[in-house]
Write a protein that holds these residues in place. Structure first.
Motif, PDB file in Angstrom:
ATOM      1  N   HIS A  10      12.707  -3.577   5.018  1.00  0.00           N
ATOM      2  CA  HIS A  10      13.197  -2.411   4.271  1.00  0.00           C
ATOM      3  C   HIS A  10      12.401  -2.329   2.972  1.00  0.00           C
ATOM      4  CE1 HIS A  10      17.045  -1.740   6.531  1.00  0.00           C
ATOM      5  NE2 HIS A  10      16.841  -2.999   6.866  1.00  0.00           N
ATOM      6  N   LEU A  11      11.877  -1.146   2.682  1.00  0.00           N
ATOM      7  CA  LEU A  11      11.206  -0.885   1.410  1.00  0.00           C
ATOM      8  C   LEU A  11      12.067   0.107   0.647  1.00  0.00           C
ATOM      9  CD1 LEU A  11       8.878  -0.631  -0.667  1.00  0.00           C
ATOM     10  CD2 LEU A  11       7.599   0.651   1.020  1.00  0.00           C
ATOM     11  N   LEU A  12      12.676  -0.376  -0.439  1.00  0.00           N
ATOM     12  CA  LEU A  12      13.652   0.426  -1.186  1.00  0.00           C
ATOM     13  C   LEU A  12      13.211   0.587  -2.626  1.00  0.00           C
ATOM     14  CD1 LEU A  12      16.224  -1.937   0.266  1.00  0.00           C
ATOM     15  CD2 LEU A  12      16.675   0.495   0.534  1.00  0.00           C
ATOM     16  N   GLY A  13      13.335   1.816  -3.141  1.00  0.00           N
ATOM     17  CA  GLY A  13      12.980   2.029  -4.540  1.00  0.00           C
ATOM     18  C   GLY A  13      13.220   3.466  -4.958  1.00  0.00           C
ATOM     19  N   GLY A  14      12.635   3.822  -6.104  1.00  0.00           N
ATOM     20  CA  GLY A  14      12.736   5.189  -6.597  1.00  0.00           C
ATOM     21  C   GLY A  14      13.977   5.472  -7.417  1.00  0.00           C
ATOM     22  N   TRP A  15      14.711   4.420  -7.800  1.00  0.00           N
ATOM     23  CA  TRP A  15      15.908   4.638  -8.617  1.00  0.00           C
ATOM     24  C   TRP A  15      15.499   5.138  -9.996  1.00  0.00           C
ATOM     25  CZ3 TRP A  15      15.109  -0.126  -6.055  1.00  0.00           C
ATOM     26  CH2 TRP A  15      15.867  -0.309  -4.896  1.00  0.00           C
ATOM     27  N   LYS A  39       0.834  -1.209   0.000  1.00  0.00           N
ATOM     28  CA  LYS A  39       0.000   0.000   0.000  1.00  0.00           C
ATOM     29  C   LYS A  39       0.867   1.256   0.000  1.00  0.00           C
ATOM     30  CE  LYS A  39      -2.949   0.463   3.589  1.00  0.00           C
ATOM     31  NZ  LYS A  39      -4.167   0.046   4.320  1.00  0.00           N
ATOM     32  N   VAL A  40       1.895   1.268   0.848  1.00  0.00           N
ATOM     33  CA  VAL A  40       2.761   2.439   0.966  1.00  0.00           C
ATOM     34  C   VAL A  40       3.584   2.636  -0.311  1.00  0.00           C
ATOM     35  CG1 VAL A  40       4.743   3.389   2.205  1.00  0.00           C
ATOM     36  CG2 VAL A  40       2.838   2.405   3.482  1.00  0.00           C
ATOM     37  N   ALA A  41       4.048   1.542  -0.912  1.00  0.00           N
ATOM     38  CA  ALA A  41       4.810   1.648  -2.162  1.00  0.00           C
ATOM     39  C   ALA A  41       3.945   2.306  -3.245  1.00  0.00           C
ATOM     40  CB  ALA A  41       5.288   0.273  -2.615  1.00  0.00           C
ATOM     41  N   GLU A  42       2.683   1.910  -3.323  1.00  0.00           N
ATOM     42  CA  GLU A  42       1.780   2.524  -4.311  1.00  0.00           C
ATOM     43  C   GLU A  42       1.607   4.010  -4.003  1.00  0.00           C
ATOM     44  OE1 GLU A  42       0.805   0.969  -6.996  1.00  0.00           O
ATOM     45  OE2 GLU A  42       1.537  -0.996  -6.338  1.00  0.00           O
ATOM     46  N   LYS A  43       1.402   4.320  -2.716  1.00  0.00           N
ATOM     47  CA  LYS A  43       1.195   5.706  -2.290  1.00  0.00           C
ATOM     48  C   LYS A  43       2.420   6.576  -2.597  1.00  0.00           C
ATOM     49  CE  LYS A  43       0.607   7.350   2.056  1.00  0.00           C
ATOM     50  NZ  LYS A  43       0.195   7.326   3.483  1.00  0.00           N
ATOM     51  N   GLU A  44       3.595   5.979  -2.488  1.00  0.00           N
ATOM     52  CA  GLU A  44       4.847   6.706  -2.741  1.00  0.00           C
ATOM     53  C   GLU A  44       5.164   6.779  -4.234  1.00  0.00           C
ATOM     54  OE1 GLU A  44       7.232   8.134  -0.326  1.00  0.00           O
ATOM     55  OE2 GLU A  44       5.280   8.139   0.651  1.00  0.00           O
TER      56      GLU A  44
END
Ligand code: AMP
Ligand code: ZN
Length: 112
Positions: A102-107, A70-75
């Motif tokens: 750990h939730l990692l992304g946005g590269w 849910k948070v990954a979608e929101k981000e």
């Protein structure tokens, strides 16, 4: 749990940049980000690590993954994709002994 930094964050005794919270789970920014988006998905209940998981924890494990999604979608990193990582024990690189994903992304350009 006394002297546990993530318990203190969950109880708001120590400040953090909270992204999401509900009855059972809290998500906040990692103090030392290793990716453009680096969040920690944490149960409010103190469970030291994967090694301490028991049958009764099945539900909270499910909650952690659903909140991560849910948070990954929101981000805004749902479509680009992200990494979920759990370090287990000292040899696995675990430094804080309160279970967390750990939730990692946005590269950019898919580079990491
Ligand atoms: P691990 O090595 O898997 O135990 O990860 C612990 C993570 O917690 C590291 O990435 C740290 O940067 C992060 N961390 C430690 N203290 C804090 C804090 N007070 N607020 C936010 N993140 C923290
Ligand atoms: Zn704790």
């Amino acid at each position: 749990m006394e002297n546990c930094i993530f318990c203190k964050i969950a109880q708001k005794e120590v400040p953090s940049e909270i992204i999401y919270e509900d009855e059972k789970v809290i998500v906040f920014k990692d103090l030392n980000p290793k990716a453009p988006v680096h969040l920690l998905v944490v149960p409010r209940e103190h469970i030291a690590s994967v090694r301490e998981l028991e049958e009764k924890d099945k539900e909270i494990i499910g909650e952690l993954f659903l909140v991560a999604k849910k948070v990954a979608e929101k981000e805004g990193i749902g479509e680009s994709g992200y990494k979920l990582a759990v370090n287990v024990g000292e040899g696995g690189g675990q430094e804080v002994f309160h279970l967390h994903i750990h939730l990692l992304g946005g590269w950019k350009n898919g580079k990491r």
